[in-house]
Write a protein that holds these residues in place. Sequence first.
Motif, PDB file in Angstrom:
ATOM      1  N   LEU A  13       1.100  -1.006  -0.073  1.00  0.00           N
ATOM      2  CA  LEU A  13       0.095   0.041  -0.017  1.00  0.00           C
ATOM      3  C   LEU A  13       0.569   1.173   0.528  1.00  0.00           C
ATOM      4  O   LEU A  13       0.755   2.040  -1.006  1.00  0.00           O
ATOM      5  CB  LEU A  13      -0.967  -0.029   0.590  1.00  0.00           C
ATOM      6  CG  LEU A  13      -1.946   1.185   1.482  1.00  0.00           C
ATOM      7  CD1 LEU A  13      -2.475   1.669   0.278  1.00  0.00           C
ATOM      8  CD2 LEU A  13      -2.540   0.693   2.574  1.00  0.00           C
ATOM      9  N   GLU A  14       2.427   1.550   0.725  1.00  0.00           N
ATOM     10  CA  GLU A  14       2.516   2.828   0.775  1.00  0.00           C
ATOM     11  C   GLU A  14       3.571   2.781  -0.622  1.00  0.00           C
ATOM     12  O   GLU A  14       3.873   3.382  -0.410  1.00  0.00           O
ATOM     13  CB  GLU A  14       3.610   2.478   1.947  1.00  0.00           C
ATOM     14  CG  GLU A  14       4.560   1.052   1.486  1.00  0.00           C
ATOM     15  CD  GLU A  14       5.927   1.023   2.807  1.00  0.00           C
ATOM     16  OE1 GLU A  14       7.125  -0.153   2.289  1.00  0.00           O
ATOM     17  OE2 GLU A  14       5.598   1.375   4.123  1.00  0.00           O
ATOM     18  N   THR A  15       3.230   1.737  -1.167  1.00  0.00           N
ATOM     19  CA  THR A  15       4.398   2.601  -2.958  1.00  0.00           C
ATOM     20  C   THR A  15       3.186   2.643  -3.534  1.00  0.00           C
ATOM     21  O   THR A  15       3.552   3.168  -4.875  1.00  0.00           O
ATOM     22  CB  THR A  15       4.841   0.778  -3.026  1.00  0.00           C
ATOM     23  OG1 THR A  15       4.161   0.012  -3.791  1.00  0.00           O
ATOM     24  CG2 THR A  15       5.959   0.468  -2.435  1.00  0.00           C
ATOM     25  N   THR A  44      -9.859  -8.803   6.273  1.00  0.00           N
ATOM     26  CA  THR A  44      -9.854  -9.799   5.283  1.00  0.00           C
ATOM     27  C   THR A  44     -11.057  -9.723   4.105  1.00  0.00           C
ATOM     28  O   THR A  44     -10.936  -9.087   2.384  1.00  0.00           O
ATOM     29  CB  THR A  44      -9.967 -11.578   5.088  1.00  0.00           C
ATOM     30  OG1 THR A  44      -8.514 -11.416   6.504  1.00  0.00           O
ATOM     31  CG2 THR A  44      -9.797 -12.261   3.587  1.00  0.00           C
ATOM     32  N   ALA A  45     -12.657  -9.863   4.222  1.00  0.00           N
ATOM     33  CA  ALA A  45     -13.538  -9.940   3.539  1.00  0.00           C
ATOM     34  C   ALA A  45     -13.406  -7.942   2.757  1.00  0.00           C
ATOM     35  O   ALA A  45     -14.003  -8.506   1.591  1.00  0.00           O
ATOM     36  CB  ALA A  45     -15.211 -10.010   4.181  1.00  0.00           C
ATOM     37  N   ALA A  73      -6.783   5.166   5.098  1.00  0.00           N
ATOM     38  CA  ALA A  73      -7.164   4.895   6.183  1.00  0.00           C
ATOM     39  C   ALA A  73      -6.432   3.584   6.773  1.00  0.00           C
ATOM     40  O   ALA A  73      -6.247   3.267   7.873  1.00  0.00           O
ATOM     41  CB  ALA A  73      -8.678   4.767   6.696  1.00  0.00           C
ATOM     42  N   LEU A  74      -6.282   3.063   5.430  1.00  0.00           N
ATOM     43  CA  LEU A  74      -5.424   1.853   5.700  1.00  0.00           C
ATOM     44  C   LEU A  74      -4.564   1.791   6.488  1.00  0.00           C
ATOM     45  O   LEU A  74      -3.994   1.205   6.739  1.00  0.00           O
ATOM     46  CB  LEU A  74      -6.254   0.618   4.648  1.00  0.00           C
ATOM     47  CG  LEU A  74      -7.145  -0.029   3.913  1.00  0.00           C
ATOM     48  CD1 LEU A  74      -7.182  -0.271   3.440  1.00  0.00           C
ATOM     49  CD2 LEU A  74      -7.784  -1.078   5.280  1.00  0.00           C
ATOM     50  N   LEU A  75      -3.225   2.867   5.425  1.00  0.00           N
ATOM     51  CA  LEU A  75      -1.984   3.060   5.940  1.00  0.00           C
ATOM     52  C   LEU A  75      -1.920   3.062   7.816  1.00  0.00           C
ATOM     53  O   LEU A  75      -0.956   3.223   8.111  1.00  0.00           O
ATOM     54  CB  LEU A  75      -2.020   4.613   4.990  1.00  0.00           C
ATOM     55  CG  LEU A  75      -1.050   3.432   3.476  1.00  0.00           C
ATOM     56  CD1 LEU A  75      -1.307   5.334   2.589  1.00  0.00           C
ATOM     57  CD2 LEU A  75      -0.166   2.817   4.116  1.00  0.00           C
ATOM     58  N   GLN A  76      -3.293   4.231   7.825  1.00  0.00           N
ATOM     59  CA  GLN A  76      -2.763   5.081   9.578  1.00  0.00           C
ATOM     60  C   GLN A  76      -3.273   3.279  10.346  1.00  0.00           C
ATOM     61  O   GLN A  76      -2.674   4.176  11.171  1.00  0.00           O
ATOM     62  CB  GLN A  76      -4.004   5.951   9.319  1.00  0.00           C
ATOM     63  CG  GLN A  76      -3.796   7.312   9.351  1.00  0.00           C
ATOM     64  CD  GLN A  76      -4.375   8.098   9.022  1.00  0.00           C
ATOM     65  OE1 GLN A  76      -5.727   7.782   9.100  1.00  0.00           O
ATOM     66  NE2 GLN A  76      -4.540   9.936   8.171  1.00  0.00           N
ATOM     67  N   GLU A  77      -3.794   2.556   9.715  1.00  0.00           N
ATOM     68  CA  GLU A  77      -3.992   1.317  10.641  1.00  0.00           C
ATOM     69  C   GLU A  77      -3.577   0.011  10.078  1.00  0.00           C
ATOM     70  O   GLU A  77      -3.501  -0.815  10.838  1.00  0.00           O
ATOM     71  CB  GLU A  77      -5.825   1.351   9.947  1.00  0.00           C
ATOM     72  CG  GLU A  77      -6.782   1.446  10.900  1.00  0.00           C
ATOM     73  CD  GLU A  77      -6.504   1.795  11.658  1.00  0.00           C
ATOM     74  OE1 GLU A  77      -6.520   0.411  12.985  1.00  0.00           O
ATOM     75  OE2 GLU A  77      -6.858   2.616  12.176  1.00  0.00           O
ATOM     76  N   GLU A  78      -1.706   0.735   9.598  1.00  0.00           N
ATOM     77  CA  GLU A  78      -0.757   0.106   9.244  1.00  0.00           C
ATOM     78  C   GLU A  78      -1.258  -1.565   7.906  1.00  0.00           C
ATOM     79  O   GLU A  78      -0.679  -2.715   9.599  1.00  0.00           O
ATOM     80  CB  GLU A  78      -0.308  -0.532  10.818  1.00  0.00           C
ATOM     81  CG  GLU A  78      -0.088   0.299  11.350  1.00  0.00           C
ATOM     82  CD  GLU A  78       0.590   0.215  12.812  1.00  0.00           C
ATOM     83  OE1 GLU A  78       1.122  -0.804  13.611  1.00  0.00           O
ATOM     84  OE2 GLU A  78       1.215   1.514  13.420  1.00  0.00           O
ATOM     85  N   VAL A  79      -2.048  -1.372   7.797  1.00  0.00           N
ATOM     86  CA  VAL A  79      -2.186  -2.364   6.439  1.00  0.00           C
ATOM     87  C   VAL A  79      -1.189  -2.493   5.409  1.00  0.00           C
ATOM     88  O   VAL A  79      -0.579  -1.192   5.106  1.00  0.00           O
ATOM     89  CB  VAL A  79      -3.882  -2.153   5.599  1.00  0.00           C
ATOM     90  CG1 VAL A  79      -3.267  -3.512   4.801  1.00  0.00           C
ATOM     91  CG2 VAL A  79      -5.282  -2.294   7.430  1.00  0.00           C
TER      92      VAL A  79
END
Length: 205
Positions: A13-15, A44-45, A73-79
């Motif tokens: 995601l970070e890339t 996951t779903a 949002a996912l980046l901030q949640e460390e996904v």
Amino acid sequence: MARARPQLIRARLETLHPTQLTVGLAEVQAKRQEWQQLKRKARTAALNDHWFPCVLGPRQRYYIVDHHHFGLALLQEEVKEVPLLVLKDLSFVEPDSFWEVMGFNQWAHPYDAQGVRRSFERIPGRILDLQDDPYRSLAGLLRRAGGFAKDATPFSEFLWADFFRRRIDIETLCKLGAKVRARGMKLARSQDARYLPGWVGQIVD
């Protein structure tokens, strides 16, 4: 000649490179809260239901063309990793022409937090560097509340953000309180908004 089918892959995601300058941070926070309430299987779903549409660009980098709020949002949640839907391979296009092609296909939205169009070079290289546009936050909150419907028109909620930007001053907007939301809802359901994608009509008493 058969058209190439979209390719499904996974990437860090970070890339991923954004294709817009702004998001509504209030909407990002709302998506974080939704994510935090999900159990592992539900997360996951949720990811499997949110393939990030993207274009493969210069230097073999993926440029996402939607889901910027969810991505932040996912980046901030460390996904770390997300699924991608590769719509087009433009990696062979010269860098100077790449953004023009993206703009032609409505895959880029180079407008800043004041609604001013900027050069494509101003689009940040990381999702984490997206600016906050409070009017985009208002648009997202009102859509969730039924002020207008989700629409497939590219960047449709930015059109709504600009509609509110011309009618609600920034000082009034600051706290996104109940009065501002009520005023925004009235504007969203008014005849003045009937040209916008997702307009649902006036409220009948």
